[in-house]
Write an enzyme that holds these catalytic residues in place. Sequence first.
Site, short mmCIF file in Angstrom:
data_model
loop_
_atom_site.label_atom_id
_atom_site.label_comp_id
_atom_site.label_asym_id
_atom_site.label_seq_id
_atom_site.Cartn_x
_atom_site.Cartn_y
_atom_site.Cartn_z
N TYR A 1 -1.94 -7.75 16.99
CA TYR A 1 -2.25 -6.90 15.84
C TYR A 1 -3.50 -6.07 16.11
O TYR A 1 -3.51 -4.85 15.90
CB TYR A 1 -2.44 -7.77 14.61
CG TYR A 1 -2.74 -7.00 13.34
CD1 TYR A 1 -1.74 -6.29 12.69
CD2 TYR A 1 -4.02 -7.00 12.79
CE1 TYR A 1 -2.00 -5.59 11.52
CE2 TYR A 1 -4.29 -6.30 11.61
CZ TYR A 1 -3.28 -5.60 10.99
OH TYR A 1 -3.54 -4.91 9.83
N ILE B 1 0.82 -1.21 0.00
CA ILE B 1 0.00 0.00 0.00
C ILE B 1 0.86 1.25 0.00
O ILE B 1 0.54 2.24 -0.66
CB ILE B 1 -0.96 -0.01 1.21
CG1 ILE B 1 -1.96 -1.16 1.08
CG2 ILE B 1 -1.72 1.32 1.31
CD1 ILE B 1 -2.81 -1.37 2.33
N LYS C 1 -3.87 -1.93 16.34
CA LYS C 1 -4.67 -1.16 15.41
C LYS C 1 -5.79 -0.41 16.13
O LYS C 1 -6.19 0.68 15.71
CB LYS C 1 -5.23 -2.06 14.31
CG LYS C 1 -4.15 -2.63 13.39
CD LYS C 1 -3.28 -1.54 12.78
CE LYS C 1 -2.26 -2.07 11.80
NZ LYS C 1 -1.42 -1.03 11.20
N ASP D 1 -4.23 -7.54 -1.08
CA ASP D 1 -3.24 -8.41 -1.73
C ASP D 1 -1.91 -7.66 -1.82
O ASP D 1 -1.69 -6.87 -2.73
CB ASP D 1 -3.74 -8.81 -3.12
CG ASP D 1 -2.98 -9.98 -3.70
OD1 ASP D 1 -1.93 -10.33 -3.14
OD2 ASP D 1 -3.41 -10.53 -4.73
#
Length: 253
Positions: free
Chosen positions: A155, A20, A159, A189
């Site tokens: 995780y 990203i 977040k 992906d």
Amino acid sequence: MREGRLAGKTILITAAAQGIGRASALACATEGARVIATDINQPLLDQLAGEHAGIEAVRLDVRDSEAVQALAQRTPALDALFNCAGMVANGSVLDCTEADWDLSFDLNVKSMFRMTRAFMPAMLEKARTQACSVSVINMASMASSIKGFANRCAYGATKAAVIGLTKSLAADYVKQGLRANALCPGTVDTPSLRGRIAAAADPVQAEIDFIARQPMGRLASVDDITPMVVFLASDESRFVTGQTLLVDGGVTI
């Protein structure tokens, strides 16, 4: 020829060598921004910089406070900071070691704290003197922070913390021209995801399972996410702050 939506803006992106971050660097540069692309992977950064004249590659370890401060001191005031660096630690609370927990928080949350503290004073001064809006974009996730998922203890905790940090920034600096928003993608992906799929006991089934949790029936591509990054960095989002913006293909419907 139309002027780009980010023409004249300077944007710094962490974890820009792949996934990203890389796609966002290219998207922002294409829209006219000067992009400072940072990562620890210098060869991939150099490849990225070679793809667009508007991208400057700078090696940066976001876990190194001195390096972060040094970069901030030699960088012109930013219009937008995209804190994209992060990692995924698998496992439940009983699987998670203290080392996993500490690394997850250091990279996923404390790096944003370091970057924001270092770059924000100049951003605030720019907003004050130029009567403009500046933007902090923090990479969060819908996974385990908005919607619970198994085996994402550390995780999910990080977040959720990113969302809290983002809202705090938004509330503290809303009157000073700084906007802060958290971007919450679905399953994208990326090389990181492909690495986790490859490491699974049954990679074929792992990919099927990742796709199955997306109501649209496919993984997101990085190009599904970058339009939101451009929007949040642009003046089009000048009235948007303190938000968790979901780009999740319907997972949280």
